[in-house]
Design an enzyme around this catalytic site. Structure first.
Site, short mmCIF file in Angstrom:
data_model
loop_
_atom_site.label_atom_id
_atom_site.label_comp_id
_atom_site.label_asym_id
_atom_site.label_seq_id
_atom_site.Cartn_x
_atom_site.Cartn_y
_atom_site.Cartn_z
N CYS A 230 1.30 9.38 9.95
CA CYS A 230 0.88 8.51 10.59
C CYS A 230 2.55 8.12 11.03
CB CYS A 230 0.91 6.63 9.91
SG CYS A 230 -0.66 6.83 9.00
N HIS B 1 5.52 1.29 12.19
CA HIS B 1 3.79 1.29 11.59
C HIS B 1 3.20 0.45 11.56
CE1 HIS B 1 0.67 3.94 10.99
NE2 HIS B 1 0.76 3.60 10.00
N ASN C 129 -4.68 0.08 11.51
CA ASN C 129 -4.00 1.17 11.68
C ASN C 129 -3.68 2.52 12.07
OD1 ASN C 129 -2.47 3.64 10.70
ND2 ASN C 129 -2.23 2.91 8.72
N1 ACO Z 1 -14.07 -4.55 0.70
C1 ACO Z 1 -13.71 -5.74 -0.38
N2 ACO Z 1 -13.18 -5.35 -1.90
C2 ACO Z 1 -12.51 -3.97 -1.16
C3 ACO Z 1 -12.55 -3.36 -0.22
C4 ACO Z 1 -12.92 -4.11 1.21
N3 ACO Z 1 -12.74 -2.98 2.20
N4 ACO Z 1 -11.76 -1.87 -0.91
C5 ACO Z 1 -11.36 -2.45 -1.84
N5 ACO Z 1 -11.94 -3.79 -2.41
C6 ACO Z 1 -12.47 -3.60 -4.12
C7 ACO Z 1 -11.68 -3.30 -4.99
O1 ACO Z 1 -12.57 -2.25 -4.90
C8 ACO Z 1 -11.32 -3.70 -5.90
O2 ACO Z 1 -11.86 -4.62 -6.22
P1 ACO Z 1 -11.69 -4.56 -8.05
O3 ACO Z 1 -10.85 -5.44 -8.70
O4 ACO Z 1 -13.49 -4.62 -8.72
O5 ACO Z 1 -12.13 -3.22 -8.62
C9 ACO Z 1 -10.20 -4.79 -5.34
O6 ACO Z 1 -10.86 -4.64 -3.84
C10 ACO Z 1 -8.76 -4.95 -5.01
O7 ACO Z 1 -8.57 -3.20 -4.87
P2 ACO Z 1 -7.08 -2.73 -4.49
O8 ACO Z 1 -7.40 -1.35 -3.60
O9 ACO Z 1 -6.36 -2.81 -5.57
O10 ACO Z 1 -7.04 -4.16 -3.48
P3 ACO Z 1 -5.08 -3.77 -2.77
O11 ACO Z 1 -4.77 -5.19 -3.16
O12 ACO Z 1 -4.47 -2.88 -3.47
O13 ACO Z 1 -5.54 -3.75 -1.19
C11 ACO Z 1 -5.04 -2.24 0.22
C12 ACO Z 1 -5.39 -2.34 -0.80
C13 ACO Z 1 -5.39 -2.78 1.61
C14 ACO Z 1 -5.74 -0.80 1.00
C15 ACO Z 1 -3.57 -1.88 -1.00
O14 ACO Z 1 -3.07 -0.96 -1.67
C16 ACO Z 1 -2.91 -2.02 0.83
O15 ACO Z 1 -2.00 -2.44 1.68
N6 ACO Z 1 -2.10 -0.61 0.74
C17 ACO Z 1 -0.99 0.10 2.11
C18 ACO Z 1 -1.70 1.89 1.92
C19 ACO Z 1 -1.85 1.15 3.65
O16 ACO Z 1 -1.47 0.49 4.15
N7 ACO Z 1 -2.44 2.83 4.77
C20 ACO Z 1 -2.62 2.50 5.04
C21 ACO Z 1 -2.77 4.10 5.64
S1 ACO Z 1 -1.38 5.05 4.72
C22 ACO Z 1 -0.40 4.67 6.17
O17 ACO Z 1 -0.29 4.26 7.35
C23 ACO Z 1 1.05 5.37 5.80
#
Ligand code: ACO
Length: 330
Positions: free
Chosen positions: A116, A257, A287
């Protein structure tokens, strides 16, 4: 004479197909509220089906826009650098295919892989070429068809990504006036396992079994990526401001980004730049990896937010993890 790299034309392209969160909820077990609350994404733009429009196709659209706005032709380019993790082919580079499409016969062409952060790494490389006086005009592109490396059965990643391309024409100009004030690139390879594609490279060549297990698709440890992203971007922003004798108050616009709205909000808070100064389009595009920073910059140019003299902070982070910062005077 000291030289500075000026962005003299920008271009952006996203495929016409708009995919809403409700449509994503038909593919995986998710919903509009979860996606918006956790990421800020409302829609993303995706190519029609895998392979219908390639990364180089989108790059060509963005590049032609940038060339037109720069008032030059492809024959005027000395170099083409493309940041991408989704090139059309494993060999040759996406940049060479783009060169052919544009007819940029006088340019050398190569890709940069920093996920990215790829377009920002490419911009930093371009800056060095131009400052050295080696070449005069460079096409820098961030282009990505993330949909071909997305695991469409993994709800924690597939809701986040989109396809797009952004392009800059960058030209050597005098040290005073508009241009890149500084660029900085960083990596921490010890974190690579938080965001990667397991198979398809020399370590694990693809087999029918690996394909069936979707090992050719992205795997992400979202929580770790979130923490590293916030920490690294804040650090990079502080360092580049301090090195150039600037403070957060001096920054008119931040082009970051668009990984996740929550990451952007956390960075804004810690760097103490009001969120209103961040250009935000993740709600519409998701993204788009290395395309992201460039299509965001282009949007600010087109809607008039980027005014002559504006001081712009650019930030990006991607798999590796790799991250970059740049300061630009419009
Ligand atoms: N819809 C509904 N529920 C979901 C989804 C979805 N799409 N995805 C995950 N869940 C659930 C999980 O299964 C979990 O359920 P559980 O508690 O029953 O196990 C719950 O939601 C929480 O999951 P987490 O992974 O802990 O959710 P989090 O609050 O961390 O959010 C996210 C996930 C948005 C990916 C977050 O970790 C994040 O923002 N990470 C940054 C990564 C990022 O932005 N990457 C982009 C690509 S990398 C880059 O560009 C550098």
């Amino acid at each position: 004479m000291a030289l500075r790299a000026r962005i003299i034309g920008t271009g952006a392209f996203a495929p016409p197909r708009v995919v809403t969160n409700d449509e994503m909820a038909k593919i995986v077990d998710t919903n509009d509220q979860w996606i918006q609350e956790r990421s800020g994404i409302k829609t993303r733009r995706l190519v029609d089906y895998e392979g219908a429009m390639s990364t180089a196709d989108m790059a060509e659209h963005a590049a032609r826009g940038a060339l037109e706005r720069a008032g030059i032709t492809a024959m005027d380019l000395d170099l083409i650098i493309v940041g991408t993790v989704t090139p059309d082919l494993r060999v040759p580079s996406c940049a060479c295919i783009l060169q052919d499409k544009l007819g940029a016969k006088n340019a050398a062409a190569f890709d940069v892989l920093a996920a990215c952060a790829g377009s920002m790494f490419a911009l930093s490389v371009a800056d060095k070429f131009l400052r050295a006086g080696t070449v005069k005009r460079i096409l820098v592109v961030g282009a990505e068809t993330l949909s071909v490396i997305t695991n469409w059965t993994d709800r924690s990643t597939c809701v986040l990504f989109g396809d797009a391309a952004g392009a800059f024409v960058v030209e050597a100009g005098p040290e005073e006036g508009p241009g890149l004030i500084d660029t900085a690139v960083y990596s921490d390879g010890s974190t690579w396992q938080h965001l990667y594609i397991p198979a398809g490279g020399s370590k694990k060549p693809l087999t029918p079994e690996l394909l069936a297990a979707r090992q050719d698709r992205l795997i992400m440890n979202g929580r770790e990526v979130y923490k590293i992203a916030v920490r690294s971007l804040v650090d990079a922003a502080r360092k580049i401001l301090e090195k150039n004798g600037l403070t957060a108050n001096d920054i008119d616009l931040v082009v970051a980004h668009q990984a996740n709205l929550r990451i952007i909000e956390a960075v804004a808070d810690r760097v103490e730049i009001p969120l209103e100064r961040f250009v935000i389009n993740i709600d519409r595009y998701g993204n788009t990896s290395s395309a992201s920073a460039f299509i965001t910059f282009d949007e600010a140019v087109r809607d008039g937010r980027m005014k002559p003299g504006s001081k712009v902070l650019m930030l990006a982070i991607g798999a590796g993890m790799c991250w970059a910062a740049a300061l630009y005077r419009a």
